[in-house]
Write a protein that holds these residues in place. Structure first.
Motif, mmCIF file in Angstrom:
data_model
loop_
_atom_site.group_PDB
_atom_site.id
_atom_site.type_symbol
_atom_site.label_atom_id
_atom_site.label_comp_id
_atom_site.label_asym_id
_atom_site.label_seq_id
_atom_site.Cartn_x
_atom_site.Cartn_y
_atom_site.Cartn_z
ATOM 1 N N GLU A 135 24.177 51.886 54.070
ATOM 2 C CA GLU A 135 25.080 50.687 54.441
ATOM 3 C C GLU A 135 26.391 51.394 55.009
ATOM 4 O O GLU A 135 27.160 51.862 54.307
ATOM 5 N N CYS A 136 26.734 50.858 56.260
ATOM 6 C CA CYS A 136 28.414 50.972 56.681
ATOM 7 C C CYS A 136 29.242 49.984 56.109
ATOM 8 O O CYS A 136 29.049 48.780 56.147
ATOM 9 N N ILE A 137 29.976 50.557 55.178
ATOM 10 C CA ILE A 137 30.996 49.608 54.386
ATOM 11 C C ILE A 137 31.827 48.977 55.331
ATOM 12 O O ILE A 137 32.345 48.099 54.916
ATOM 13 N N ASP A 138 32.227 49.583 56.259
ATOM 14 C CA ASP A 138 33.354 48.727 57.298
ATOM 15 C C ASP A 138 32.454 47.695 58.321
ATOM 16 O O ASP A 138 33.181 46.949 58.931
ATOM 17 N N ASN A 139 31.234 47.627 58.056
ATOM 18 C CA ASN A 139 30.424 46.335 58.725
ATOM 19 C C ASN A 139 30.397 45.078 57.846
ATOM 20 O O ASN A 139 30.746 45.074 56.661
ATOM 21 N N ASP A 140 29.925 43.975 58.247
ATOM 22 C CA ASP A 140 30.005 42.675 57.532
ATOM 23 C C ASP A 140 28.657 43.127 56.386
ATOM 24 O O ASP A 140 27.586 43.401 56.780
ATOM 25 N N LEU A 141 29.075 43.222 55.141
ATOM 26 C CA LEU A 141 27.938 43.311 54.313
ATOM 27 C C LEU A 141 27.360 41.900 53.582
ATOM 28 O O LEU A 141 27.081 42.134 52.308
ATOM 29 N N ILE A 267 36.541 48.624 47.155
ATOM 30 C CA ILE A 267 36.613 47.391 46.231
ATOM 31 C C ILE A 267 36.382 46.110 46.607
ATOM 32 O O ILE A 267 35.638 45.314 46.279
ATOM 33 N N TYR A 268 37.044 45.998 48.012
ATOM 34 C CA TYR A 268 37.073 44.758 48.711
ATOM 35 C C TYR A 268 35.847 44.253 49.449
ATOM 36 O O TYR A 268 35.278 43.207 49.429
ATOM 37 N N ALA A 269 35.310 45.393 49.856
ATOM 38 C CA ALA A 269 33.903 45.197 50.718
ATOM 39 C C ALA A 269 32.689 44.883 49.805
ATOM 40 O O ALA A 269 32.016 44.291 50.131
ATOM 41 N N LEU A 270 32.907 45.523 48.477
ATOM 42 C CA LEU A 270 31.783 45.341 47.533
ATOM 43 C C LEU A 270 32.056 44.125 46.500
ATOM 44 O O LEU A 270 31.451 43.974 45.795
ATOM 45 N N ASP A 271 33.372 43.593 46.873
ATOM 46 C CA ASP A 271 33.860 42.294 45.816
ATOM 47 C C ASP A 271 33.942 42.689 44.560
ATOM 48 O O ASP A 271 33.010 42.092 43.632
ATOM 49 N N LEU A 272 34.663 43.615 44.244
ATOM 50 C CA LEU A 272 34.736 44.240 42.730
ATOM 51 C C LEU A 272 36.056 44.025 42.221
ATOM 52 O O LEU A 272 36.820 44.740 41.514
ATOM 53 N N GLN A 273 36.809 42.954 42.990
ATOM 54 C CA GLN A 273 38.163 42.938 42.500
ATOM 55 C C GLN A 273 38.557 42.298 40.809
ATOM 56 O O GLN A 273 39.517 42.900 40.458
ATOM 57 N N GLN A 274 37.349 41.774 40.443
ATOM 58 C CA GLN A 274 37.451 41.533 38.924
ATOM 59 C C GLN A 274 36.891 42.374 38.066
ATOM 60 O O GLN A 274 37.134 42.124 36.740
ATOM 61 N N ALA A 275 36.316 43.649 38.391
ATOM 62 C CA ALA A 275 35.657 44.443 37.519
ATOM 63 C C ALA A 275 36.852 45.607 37.384
ATOM 64 O O ALA A 275 37.953 45.622 37.663
#
Length: 655
Positions: A135-141, A267-275
């Motif tokens: 998966e390309c992280i720079d694309n819409d995930l 972190i932002y692309a995978l929504d891991l800000q709270q981890a």
């Protein structure tokens, strides 16, 4: 005067237990493959801690703003980071050299050697490539979700125009082996799956330049949220299980060296800000070390064939033996066969009318459940209390509950707020001359023939009618699936100790009796073996007993919130922890009682959850010979070399 009570924090105590597992991996006395397995156990334990306890600590940290209870989160992170460093040192400084000395080259943080490149290339194209996607992280995930505890590689690339992008590759260790053994001449090489993929990554992106490749893993909250308003707990639980691996991220573990700009983009692309963002080692999910490809008797523990006991004549039955005397099975030192035979005889004995049992964690291919299904088909009334909320075994329990229900077994589920953790079974037979109407099984561990091979537990088979009549009353209560016992549900237990009824009060009374004896100059003493010790009322009572002069010996495998050896509080309390080839799982309670020793066993740890929100059953041991065996086992465990000594002792005693 007793000084103010002090307590260890439960989570920090648990982490100290996991550090003890790590110390076993570092022990030169343990065979090399077993040391690797201890590393696997450590890693698996830590994953569960992040899935179950870290969400709680994170919430406390936010609520208390890092003060008081909130500070535990930071202390836990410090302990984990220290242990992770030690983990890497054990592998690099001890395991790798030991393997090399045996002609085994584990490719660890190294490039694939040229001499095995052809075989690695073949493995990639024939076994690995079919399961790879990116998966390309720079694309819409929007349509992509990083799964719980799955392994990934992030590849940083530049195209011909110099534009940078990141691709996320899955590591399919859930469907193919994590480790591959490759033979070359005299040497055996062991290669990580992710290193095979890394070696061939140019094939996946032939038109790009590879800037960097880094391993990562995401751990997610594993708690299930179900309330008592749900009409069908099994249906509600199945819905929750479908979403368990989609909980919020509690840890983002990444390989050192990744540039910060790329780390933040992930972190932002995978929504891991709270981890909790953790720089780990090169490799993650090392619980997979349990499948390390290493064979040979010198690499593993000496075999200890389980002892078959009791021996039953060909013209006799297990039931007739139980009617003559109590039988105690100490697994895994003794074979589990008598337990399987208990259910098999019940399923086919024409004198058996009813079978009742609790099931908490059962084997994936459970012969016990198969016997219960056979019993129902043979016309017996079979009632099974299935605990669906046994963490990480929920799906397996649902599967078996459906099969039993289809066969005519009456399935009872506990309420959401009251787990049934008891390990008991009851058989009712036709009454007749010389026939005990009740036969029972009471145990410290689950009715699981798989875990019985490496969990130490005690299982009592008995025809003690007054005690089993109480067990019948308990099953009567369990069939109601209540949140808590009401006034009309009260049972006057004389023999059994049952949480929600009398268990805590009876243990307090038993400790108080030892206190009274010590004060009167009468012989006293308490020895207790538990998995975990947390509940403060019982701990305070042990402190009181210590101050009164009672000598107390504790064997606590995991969490221990009691602080031993404190002047004016716990001077007469000693605590040991046993970590060895078997998982210590039995709960045993020994009270000296002025020389007339009383012994209890059962399912209950002294944790808040066991005392206040579960049905637990502890039971007395009456047979003097069985009591001597248990006392000998415990005394051996209080000294060095306990497990080998126990095996030798039981071999001699049970001849």
């Amino acid at each position: 005067m007793m000084r103010t009570a002090v307590f260890f924090n439960r989570d920090l105590s648990w982490l100290s237990f996991n550090e003890r597992v790590l110390l076993e991996a570092a022990s030169q006395q343990v065979p090399i493959l077993e040391r690797i397995k201890f590393l696997s156990i450590y890693s698996s334990n830590l994953d569960e801690f992040y899935r179950v306890r870290i969400p709680v600590l994170m919430a406390l940290n936010d609520f208390h703003e890092g003060q008081g209870e909130g500070a535990i989160y930071e202390q836990a992170k410090v302990a984990i980071n220290r242990q992770q460093k030690q983990f890497g040192e054990v592998i690099s400084g001890q395991i790798l050299p030991a393997l090399e000395a045996s002609g085994i080259h584990w490719i660890y943080k190294q490039s694939i050697p040229l001499e095995i490149s052809e075989q690695v290339n073949q493995l990639f194209f024939t076994e690995v490539l079919a399961y790879i996607h990116s998966e390309c992280i720079d694309n819409d995930l929007t349509g992509f979700f990083a799964e719980n505890n799955k392994l990934y590689q992030v590849v940083i690339l530049k195209d011909g125009a110099g534009t940078e992008r990141m691709e996320l590759i899955n590591i399919p260790s859930d469907v193919i082996p994590r480790f591959y053994a490759i033979q070359y001449k005299e040497l055996q090489y062991v290669v990580f799956l992710e290193d095979i993929i890394k070696y061939k990554v140019n094939y996946l992106f032939p038109n790009d330049s590879i800037i960097g490749i880094y391993n990562l893993k995401i751990t997610r909250d594993a708690e299930l949220k179900i309330d008592d308003k749900e009409e069908d707990i099994s249906v509600a639980l199945e819905r929750q299980l479908e979403t368990r691996d989609f909980g919020f991220a509690t840890r983002f573990l990444y390989e050192p060296g990744i540039p910060l700009r790329n780390l933040y983009r992930m972190i932002y692309a995978l929504d891991l800000q709270q981890a909790s963002v953790v720089e780990g080692g090169t490799y993650h999910n090392l619980k997979d070390l349990s499948g390390f490809p290493l064979s040979g008797s010198t690499f593993s523990y000496e075999k200890w064939p389980a002892i078959l006991s009791p021996k039953i004549a060909a013209d006799s039955t297990l039931f007739s033996e139980i009617q003559k005397r109590d039988i105690l099975i100490n697994v895994p030192y003794q074979q589990y066969d008598p337990i399987l035979r208990f259910f098999n005889e019940a399923a086919n004995d024409p004198e058996v009318l009813e079978i009742y049992t609790t099931l908490y964690r059962v084997a994936n291919s459970s012969r016990i459940v198969s016997a219960l299904i056979t019993a129902a088909r043979n016309g017996k009334r079979v009632v099974v209390m299935v605990e669906l909320k046994a963490r990480f075994d929920e799906a397996n329990n649902i599967k078996w509950a459906k099969k039993m229900k289809a066969a005519g077994v009456k399935i009872v589920y506990s309420s959401i707020s009251l787990k049934v953790h008891a390990k008991v079974a009851l058989i009712r037979r036709k009454e007749g001359e010389g026939i005990s109407p009740y036969l029972g099984l009471l145990a410290t561990g689950n009715l699981n023939e798989t875990t019985a091979k490496f969990y130490t537990d005690q299982i009592l088979l008995t025809a003690h009618q007054p005690m089993l009549e109480e067990l019948q009353q308990l099953f009567g209560f369990l069939k109601k699936s209540k949140k808590t016992p009401s006034a009309e549900d009260q049972i006057n237990f004389k023999y059994l100790l049952v949480a929600q009824f009398n268990l805590q009060d009876r243990f307090l009374e038993l400790i108080q009796r030892e206190i009274d004896h010590a004060k009167a100059g009468i012989r006293s003493g308490i020895t207790i073996k538990l998995n975990n010790l947390e509940e403060q009322i019982l701990i305070n009572k042990l402190y009181e007993a210590s101050c009164a002069g009672v000598e107390i010996k504790l064997i606590i495998r995991g969490i221990c919130c009691l602080v031993p050896g404190v002047e004016g509080l716990s001077e007469r309390i000693s605590v040991i922890r046993i970590v060895d080839r078997y998982l210590e799982h039995g709960r045993i309670f020994i009270f000296d009682n002025g020389g007339n020793t009383e012994i209890f066993m059962g399912s209950a740890d002294w944790m808040n959850r066991n005392i206040y929100s579960r049905i637990e059953v502890c039971f007395p041991l009456y047979d003097e010979d069985l009591k001597r065996i248990v006392m000998k086992i415990i005394n051996l465990q209080l000294h060095d070399d306990a497990q080998k000594s126990i095996y030798v002792f039981l071999q001699e005693h049970l001849k």
